[in-house]
Design a protein around this motif. Sequence first.
Motif, short mmCIF file in Angstrom:
data_model
loop_
_atom_site.label_atom_id
_atom_site.label_comp_id
_atom_site.label_asym_id
_atom_site.label_seq_id
_atom_site.Cartn_x
_atom_site.Cartn_y
_atom_site.Cartn_z
N LEU A 109 -66.70 36.03 28.90
CA LEU A 109 -65.41 36.64 28.61
C LEU A 109 -64.39 35.60 28.15
O LEU A 109 -63.64 35.83 27.19
N ALA A 110 -64.35 34.45 28.84
CA ALA A 110 -63.40 33.42 28.46
C ALA A 110 -63.61 32.98 27.01
O ALA A 110 -62.65 32.86 26.23
N ARG A 111 -64.85 32.75 26.63
CA ARG A 111 -65.12 32.30 25.27
C ARG A 111 -64.93 33.43 24.27
O ARG A 111 -64.41 33.21 23.16
N ALA A 112 -65.33 34.65 24.61
CA ALA A 112 -65.21 35.77 23.67
C ALA A 112 -63.74 36.05 23.36
O ALA A 112 -63.38 36.28 22.19
N PHE A 113 -62.88 36.02 24.36
CA PHE A 113 -61.46 36.25 24.10
C PHE A 113 -60.82 35.05 23.40
O PHE A 113 -59.88 35.22 22.60
N ARG A 114 -61.31 33.87 23.68
CA ARG A 114 -60.82 32.69 22.96
C ARG A 114 -61.18 32.79 21.48
O ARG A 114 -60.38 32.42 20.61
N ARG A 115 -62.36 33.30 21.19
CA ARG A 115 -62.75 33.51 19.79
C ARG A 115 -61.77 34.44 19.07
O ARG A 115 -61.59 34.34 17.85
N HIS A 172 -72.64 43.56 24.25
CA HIS A 172 -72.95 44.56 25.28
C HIS A 172 -71.75 45.04 26.11
O HIS A 172 -71.90 46.01 26.85
N LEU A 173 -70.59 44.40 25.98
CA LEU A 173 -69.45 44.81 26.79
C LEU A 173 -68.31 45.34 25.91
O LEU A 173 -68.18 44.94 24.75
N ASP A 174 -67.50 46.23 26.47
CA ASP A 174 -66.35 46.79 25.77
C ASP A 174 -65.16 45.86 26.01
O ASP A 174 -64.39 46.02 26.97
N LEU A 175 -64.99 44.88 25.14
CA LEU A 175 -63.95 43.87 25.33
C LEU A 175 -62.55 44.47 25.24
O LEU A 175 -61.63 44.03 25.95
N GLY A 176 -62.38 45.47 24.40
CA GLY A 176 -61.08 46.12 24.31
C GLY A 176 -60.67 46.77 25.61
O GLY A 176 -59.53 46.64 26.07
N ALA A 177 -61.61 47.47 26.23
CA ALA A 177 -61.32 48.14 27.51
C ALA A 177 -61.08 47.12 28.61
O ALA A 177 -60.22 47.31 29.48
N ILE A 178 -61.83 46.03 28.58
CA ILE A 178 -61.64 44.98 29.59
C ILE A 178 -60.26 44.36 29.45
O ILE A 178 -59.55 44.15 30.45
N PHE A 185 -67.48 24.39 33.97
CA PHE A 185 -68.02 25.29 32.94
C PHE A 185 -66.92 26.20 32.39
O PHE A 185 -66.84 26.43 31.18
N LEU A 186 -66.08 26.73 33.28
CA LEU A 186 -65.00 27.60 32.84
C LEU A 186 -64.03 26.86 31.93
O LEU A 186 -63.53 27.43 30.95
N ALA A 187 -63.74 25.60 32.26
CA ALA A 187 -62.85 24.81 31.42
C ALA A 187 -63.41 24.65 30.01
O ALA A 187 -62.68 24.75 29.02
N ALA A 188 -64.72 24.41 29.92
CA ALA A 188 -65.36 24.28 28.61
C ALA A 188 -65.29 25.59 27.83
O ALA A 188 -65.05 25.59 26.62
N ALA A 189 -65.48 26.71 28.53
CA ALA A 189 -65.47 28.00 27.85
C ALA A 189 -64.07 28.39 27.40
O ALA A 189 -63.89 28.94 26.31
N GLU A 203 -71.80 29.59 23.85
CA GLU A 203 -71.79 30.47 22.68
C GLU A 203 -72.80 31.60 22.81
O GLU A 203 -72.52 32.75 22.44
N ARG A 204 -73.98 31.31 23.35
CA ARG A 204 -74.98 32.36 23.56
C ARG A 204 -74.48 33.41 24.55
O ARG A 204 -74.68 34.62 24.36
N VAL A 205 -73.82 32.96 25.60
CA VAL A 205 -73.29 33.90 26.58
C VAL A 205 -72.20 34.75 25.96
O VAL A 205 -72.12 35.96 26.20
N ALA A 206 -71.32 34.13 25.16
CA ALA A 206 -70.26 34.89 24.50
C ALA A 206 -70.85 35.91 23.54
O ALA A 206 -70.35 37.05 23.44
N ASP A 207 -71.90 35.55 22.81
CA ASP A 207 -72.57 36.51 21.93
C ASP A 207 -73.10 37.69 22.73
O ASP A 207 -72.97 38.86 22.31
#
Length: 438
Positions: A24-30, A217-223, A49-53, A208-212
Amino acid sequence: MTAPGLLISAFASGGGKTTVALGLARAFRRRGLVVQAFKSGPDYIDPAFLAAAAGGAAFNVDSWAMPAELAGAILDHAATAHLVVAEGSMGLFDGAPECGAWGRGATADLAARTGWPVILVVDPAGQAQTAAAAAKGLADFRADVRVAGVILNRVASPRHEALVRDGFAEAGLRVFGALPRSAGVATAERHLGLVQAVERADLEAMIERVADLVERHLDLGAILEAARPMTRAFAPGGRLPRAPAGRIALARDVAFSFVYPHVLAGWRADGATILPFSPLADEGPDPTAELCWLPGGYPELHAGRLAAAERFRAGLAAFAATRPVHGECGGYMVLGAGLVDAEGVRREMTGLLGLETSFAARSLTLGYRRATLQAPIPGHAAGAVVRGHEFRYATVLAQPDEALAAMTDAAGAPVPETGSRRGAVSGTFFHLVAEEAR
């Protein structure tokens, strides 16, 4: 108003909280959002790890060990963010047996105090509708903790997902998406603990793989819509820890990496100059420093190199002759006389203290600690009461020096481990989080 936030929690450790929080951290950062990450409770591995993401420091917030004023000062780092992603520890309500500064150290304490909604990561292995019943129990357990919904993790098949979703629909809990079992991303482990972020050459690729995975698979807008600003303020006027000296030599490499971000941020905010050096590269502390600090980490995995690091050992001994040196956990063991590694080989350490430790016969010791200092340590006077936590597999073979502190666990029971001191050199097995208000 602070950034809207979410707390990622679960039934228990190992449920997939870190995977989801990283993704989630990386996906929203994207998506161009400034993400501020936090970690509930004591932990060094996940925040790195969270800091890197997230692309910035991730801070721990601990309701047992931190005064509310300090927690508020740490949470102020969210002021310039667009979104807070906070990862819980253990299960949602798991914590110490007794209340500490403003809670038991449980993720639920942080959720209640901040008002951030909780998203539960649910692994429904071996279950279908029953997973929803268990999640509903968590959602209804405390009135001051709001569960916004769930993310399913390691779902076996589309049919399995459909059955699980039916249960959550009946329970009235929203499902933000489901991560398939075959696409899970494992976090590497070793016999003494998790592999650190700095040790993973594939760190960026893994995130990056986790963010992909999360984006598919997740509804980022709803989150994002579920996130809420912090609504229950902490006491104003809190500040980060003061610097114990103006120039601090800090051991910093893969053997000495366990330093809380709020401590370093406090030192820097107080005007201190931090002078990192690498014992593994056979470097000694900067001779212009006023204090040397050896944090925890995994020195036992590098005991042979440390034993052979003559410049480091000589430089540290010369430094300790005139200025204070303090070590925590792994740093404390390196200040000792010897360390027996997992293969039973004794390695000579710096000998500034008489401590002898062994990993040949491992014995896990962990938990919160409350220490009344019998002598000063850098930044804290004799008589001060400090809080922290201990996590080690090392067995103490000898600890002949004077005791540093009187120690109790979270329930107030005495703990035999006291740390030790010799002249200006001191060390403890527990990691200091904060001093209690006087």
